[in-house]
Design an enzyme around this catalytic site. Structure first.
Site, PDB file in Angstrom:
ATOM      1  N   GLU A 158      -4.255  -4.555  30.553  1.00 38.80           N
ATOM      2  CA  GLU A 158      -5.458  -5.262  30.100  1.00 38.80           C
ATOM      3  C   GLU A 158      -5.998  -6.269  31.119  1.00 38.80           C
ATOM      4  OE1 GLU A 158      -4.784  -6.690  26.099  1.00 38.80           O
ATOM      5  OE2 GLU A 158      -4.714  -4.645  25.294  1.00 38.80           O
ATOM      6  N   GLU A 208      -1.985   1.911  24.122  1.00 36.04           N
ATOM      7  CA  GLU A 208      -1.710   1.057  22.967  1.00 36.04           C
ATOM      8  C   GLU A 208      -2.756   1.360  21.903  1.00 36.04           C
ATOM      9  OE1 GLU A 208      -1.654  -3.168  23.493  1.00 36.04           O
ATOM     10  OE2 GLU A 208      -0.461  -3.068  25.335  1.00 36.04           O
TER      11      GLU A 208
END
Length: 498
Positions: A160, A279
């Site tokens: 991220e 994810e």
């Protein structure tokens, strides 16, 4: 008027069931604890994932990277004691690492910014050569220890970077540099390693994915996959340490994933490049109370029916609740990401995954799918799942083709009445540290209700009716019945002879 659905055995609906490809975990260092391993062993026994992905491979608790001074010169050495212990146990449990490269060892970091309770450093390296040497030397070590199978372990660069907490200032050019240097170093060592990125979440996702691919194109880099994350709730409302979130419209979230797929395919160089969801879950918070509910299980059932439409794989975040991003949990039910609560208590969503794994074992020929059901045709059997996302009870009726034989119907039901450990824990007074008897009561309530029935086919068809209560997930199998009673045994007589 009948709402019966006529199912055609000759239909062939694309259904990429990768339910067991990968699952997430808290930081890798937690794999040194016994409760973590107990939960993972339970998950592997009941579901069996192929890969596991987590943060913290290079953070100081795993202790790979070290610097020391000798004769006034700073030198580097690597310590693989803990990573070997962790990966040895993974392999013993039948699961392999999906290597997320991060976070930064403090001695190598260019700054002091950290994230989470366990202080993972999220700044670039002070020297990219130190970083790439560490990465390549780890791959060499793993290959020497585990053999050529390491070449099949997927690799993802960072996590991220489009969020400033995970990558200093969410600096896009700096992340692209990290990706390039890492990618080229790994490929120079052995081009067969599969390296992907940019591992972004849903913030400015279109801009990041497009810019990432433009960068790769301009630098003559072809990543082996594009990776991103997928969460499906609105911004949460916080009360104390807990996050209360409303689910977003599922179709909107599927459309968002499709937009990433379309961006990838708009580049001739990258068309059909695999996209991995490394994810996904409903809430993106570690105290997202929805995670423990039957509603979560039903919503995820719909997600699993369609995530394979545009993704090569998808990885649920996470397998268990041994997890410390915002600190050590206070209670067994706290909205943790995991499929399994403390004391190896399966949450309702655990069974959603177990049911989809059963579908995979039956076969890969999908003959029916809609917004609340999916059916697979196997050898002499049908299998399917029906789910009810926050609606009143409804009846789902199917007509399936068959020979005029007897069939046994097996159903496994998870709903708010039959499999709801959260309610049982609440009814017991929400004990933060339940005793052995309380744990047993909660665990006994956490398994599906199983029912069977005998159905006789007629005129080349068999009728199937399933009643789905609010937030139910129902797995069913319909298979030919082989009746082989022992000599002298009469079941009806057993029931009526007094």
């Amino acid at each position: 008027m009948s709402n019966k659905i006529i199912v055609n055995d000759n239909e062939s609906i694309r259904f990429n069931n990768k339910v067991d490809f990968c699952v997430g975990t808290g930081r890798l260092g937690l794999a040194l604890t016994s409760e973590y391993l107990d939960e993972l062993e339970f998950v592997q026994r009941e579901i069996g994932f192929k890969y596991i992905r987590g943060h913290g491979l290079f953070t100081d608790d795993v202790a790979i990277y070290h610097e020391y001074e000798e004769d006034g010169v700073t030198k580097v050495e690597y310590n693989y004691t803990y990573v070997d212990r962790i990966f040895d146990k993974y392999i013993e449990l039948g699961i392999r690492p999906f290597l997320e490269l991060g976070f930064m060892p403090k001695a190598m970091a260019s700054g002091t910014q950290t994230i989470f309770y366990w202080e993972g450093n999220t700044t670039p390296p002070k020297d990219y050569k130190l970083w790439t040497d560490m990465v390549v030397n780890l791959l060499k070590h793993l290959r020497a220890r585990y053999g050529e199978e390491v070449l099949t372990w997927p690799i993802e660069v960072w996590n991220e970077p489009n969020l400033p907490g995970f990558w200093y200032k969410a600096d896009m050019p700096e992340y692209f540099k990290l990706f390039k240097e890492t990618f080229l170093a790994i490929k120079a060592y052995d081009e067969r390693f599969q390296v992907g990125g940019p591992a972004i979440c849903g913030v400015n996702d279109e801009e990041w994915i497009r810019s990432f691919l433009v960068f790769c194109k301009e630098n003559n880099i072809k990543p082996d996959s594009v990776t991103r994350h997928h969460y499906t709730v609105e911004f949460p409302e916080y009360d104390g340490q807990y996050a209360y979130s409303k689910l977003e419209d599922a179709q909107m979230r599927f459309d968002n994933l499709q937009s990433s797929r379309d961006i990838i395919d708009s580049f001739e160089e990258f068309k059909n490049l695999p996209m991995h969801i490394t994810e996904f879950n409903t809430s993106y918070t570690a105290r997202g109370v929805i995670h423990d509910t039957n509603l979560n299980a039903a919503y995820i059932a719909q997600q699993l029916s369609r995530l394979g439409d545009m993704n090569e794989s998808y990885s649920y975040w996470t397998f268990g609740d041994v997890f410390e991003e915002v600190g050590v949990p206070f209670t067994p039910f706290h909205g943790g990401f995991g499929l399994v609560a403390a004391n190896c208590i399966p949450k309702p969503t655990f069974w959603t995954f177990a049911f989809y794994k059963k579908l995979k074992e039956v076969g890969d020929k999908c003959i029916y799918r809609d917004d609340d059901s999916i059916i697979i045709k196997g050898d002499k059997k049908y299998a399917g799942i029906v789910w009810n996302i926050d609606k009143d009870e409804f009846l789902k009726e199917f007509e399936l083709g068959s020979d005029d034989k007897e069939y046994v119907l097996i159903t496994k039901t998870v709903d708010e009445e039959t499999c709801n450990p959260l309610k049982v824990w609440h009814d017991l007074g929400e004990p933060a540290n339940p005793d052995k008897e309380e744990v047993k009561i909660i665990k006994d309530s956490a398994f599906p209700s199983i029912k069977t029935d005998v159905i006789k086919a007629a005129d080349g068809k068999v009728d199937l009716s399933l009643k789905a209560g609010k937030n139910a997930v129902i797995y069913f199998e319909l298979k030919e019945r082989e009746f082989t009673p022992d000599r002298g045994y009469n079941y009806e007589k057993v029931l009526t002879f007094h």
